[in-house]
Write an enzyme that holds these catalytic residues in place. Sequence first.
Site, PDB file in Angstrom:
ATOM      1  N   HIS A 123       0.959  -1.203   0.068  1.00  0.00           N
ATOM      2  CA  HIS A 123       0.043  -0.035  -0.078  1.00  0.00           C
ATOM      3  C   HIS A 123       0.939   1.453   0.012  1.00  0.00           C
ATOM      4  O   HIS A 123       1.886   1.288   0.461  1.00  0.00           O
ATOM      5  CB  HIS A 123      -0.972  -0.145   1.493  1.00  0.00           C
ATOM      6  CG  HIS A 123      -2.005   1.221   1.435  1.00  0.00           C
ATOM      7  ND1 HIS A 123      -1.689   2.316   1.581  1.00  0.00           N
ATOM      8  CD2 HIS A 123      -3.263   0.929   0.893  1.00  0.00           C
ATOM      9  CE1 HIS A 123      -2.723   2.944   1.744  1.00  0.00           C
ATOM     10  NE2 HIS A 123      -3.751   2.016   1.297  1.00  0.00           N
ATOM     11  N   ASP A 200       2.659  -4.859   8.232  1.00  0.00           N
ATOM     12  CA  ASP A 200       1.252  -3.995   8.212  1.00  0.00           C
ATOM     13  C   ASP A 200       0.340  -4.958   8.074  1.00  0.00           C
ATOM     14  O   ASP A 200       0.044  -5.883   7.241  1.00  0.00           O
ATOM     15  CB  ASP A 200       1.357  -3.416   6.880  1.00  0.00           C
ATOM     16  CG  ASP A 200       0.097  -2.594   6.387  1.00  0.00           C
ATOM     17  OD1 ASP A 200      -0.761  -2.608   7.120  1.00  0.00           O
ATOM     18  OD2 ASP A 200      -0.002  -1.761   5.253  1.00  0.00           O
ATOM     19  N   GLN A 203      -5.089  -5.363   6.859  1.00  0.00           N
ATOM     20  CA  GLN A 203      -5.956  -6.234   6.349  1.00  0.00           C
ATOM     21  C   GLN A 203      -6.051  -7.661   6.990  1.00  0.00           C
ATOM     22  O   GLN A 203      -7.154  -8.160   6.928  1.00  0.00           O
ATOM     23  CB  GLN A 203      -5.920  -6.500   4.681  1.00  0.00           C
ATOM     24  CG  GLN A 203      -5.681  -5.036   3.965  1.00  0.00           C
ATOM     25  CD  GLN A 203      -7.372  -4.656   3.742  1.00  0.00           C
ATOM     26  OE1 GLN A 203      -8.159  -5.410   3.847  1.00  0.00           O
ATOM     27  NE2 GLN A 203      -7.536  -3.448   3.489  1.00  0.00           N
ATOM     28  N   LYS A 226     -10.770  -0.997   9.901  1.00  0.00           N
ATOM     29  CA  LYS A 226     -10.643  -2.394   9.134  1.00  0.00           C
ATOM     30  C   LYS A 226     -11.273  -3.400   9.952  1.00  0.00           C
ATOM     31  O   LYS A 226     -11.439  -4.594   9.334  1.00  0.00           O
ATOM     32  CB  LYS A 226      -9.323  -2.616   8.677  1.00  0.00           C
ATOM     33  CG  LYS A 226      -8.401  -1.620   7.902  1.00  0.00           C
ATOM     34  CD  LYS A 226      -8.838  -1.423   6.335  1.00  0.00           C
ATOM     35  CE  LYS A 226      -7.849  -0.266   5.641  1.00  0.00           C
ATOM     36  NZ  LYS A 226      -8.380   0.081   4.493  1.00  0.00           N
ATOM     37  N   CYS A 364      -4.557   2.366  -3.848  1.00  0.00           N
ATOM     38  CA  CYS A 364      -3.354   2.838  -3.319  1.00  0.00           C
ATOM     39  C   CYS A 364      -2.344   1.842  -3.357  1.00  0.00           C
ATOM     40  O   CYS A 364      -1.473   1.808  -2.459  1.00  0.00           O
ATOM     41  CB  CYS A 364      -3.533   3.118  -1.613  1.00  0.00           C
ATOM     42  SG  CYS A 364      -4.697   4.647  -1.377  1.00  0.00           S
TER      43      CYS A 364
END
Length: 406
Positions: A123, A200, A203, A226, A364
């Site tokens: 991202h 990260d 998600q 999220k 993104c």
Amino acid sequence: MIFNVQKLRQDFPNLNLQVHGKPLVYLDNAATTLKPRCVIDAMNAYYTRGVANVHRGVHYLSEQATAAFEFSRQVVRQFIHARRVEEIIFTKGATESLNLIAQSYGRNFLKKGDEIIISHMEHHSNIVPWQILCQQIGCVLKVIPINDRGEIIFEEYLKLFSEKTKIVSVVWVSNSLGTVNPVKEIIAAAHSQGAIAIIDAAQAVTHTPVDVQELDCDFLVLSGHKIFGPTGVGVLYGKEKLLEAMPPYQGGGDMIKSVSFSGTTYNTLPYKFEAGTPAIAEVIGLRSALEYFQTIDWDGMKKHKQELLEHGTKALTAVEGVRIIGTAKEKTSIISFVVEGIHPHDLGTLVDQDGVAVRTGHHCTQPVMEFFKIPATARASMSFYNTKEELDVLAHALIRAKEVFK
């Protein structure tokens, strides 16, 4: 616990909406998840029955707000299995968390010529902060290539290491491809080369259990919205020894012990990184979201989402002209696709007329789009409250869109 999708759907007020006279089919969960009623109620309760600032007040409402705020930190610690609450920093989201790491850790512990490794599927929030850091101090950014299925090429990753490699920062689950990366192996390889590992998990948190101690990551970031929580709040997890060594990212109230014109003494963890009045209602809402999420039958949810992925893939590919972008062997319930002869933005507008909400654009992840030689995709991202019937509605909406463009 028994997984009952129809019963769970009743917890989400938005699923009762009508769009253009049609029942809402919400397939934009990778952008943001819907919020259960308990999260809305928790935030409303703070604003209507206990609003006050935290940490510095001695009156009843402030003490109650502080207790609720700090209990939220404990819930987050337990959710990701961190060792101590001091390792949990509240931020605006995963993006701010990554920027904090880049500017507080990277700018102070890296030097000119040091190398940072990211992947081709990142991202923008895990690309741009490192590019800024490279411009500031002269670091070198290296990129792990991906294959045509949208998977990291692990052997090429290993070739990127040198004695100058200091940071590896990768996404756990790709927001635009659905790929689930082998983060435990990625972290182990980074550590074997003397580099720190950043994950990260924005998600990933709704798709797989998170245990930062088992992963042995040095930092991990996530966003509240999220995972069925509010916008404007996120989490930075960091190993205590690293956070202790890092200077503050921002200056202001609450991140200090004392201030004078001759100098300032910073506060202890985690407050050193939480300058100013925090997003109090949002932090309380995040706690409610995590508590709610943990009541759901995990095995049932995982099975259901896998069935959604399989059903959706089959239903969409049955529509002539549809091509799936991202076909990794390890993949979660995200389907990005293009339709021959229709720009994704037009497609999104047309299926919206049938009440279907999908995301269109580059998500993104412009380097991913460039890799697949496409300007954008349409993306259907499913959560546990989605159904196979909703995916059938999407497939029929695609057929109708194709008729418009005939």
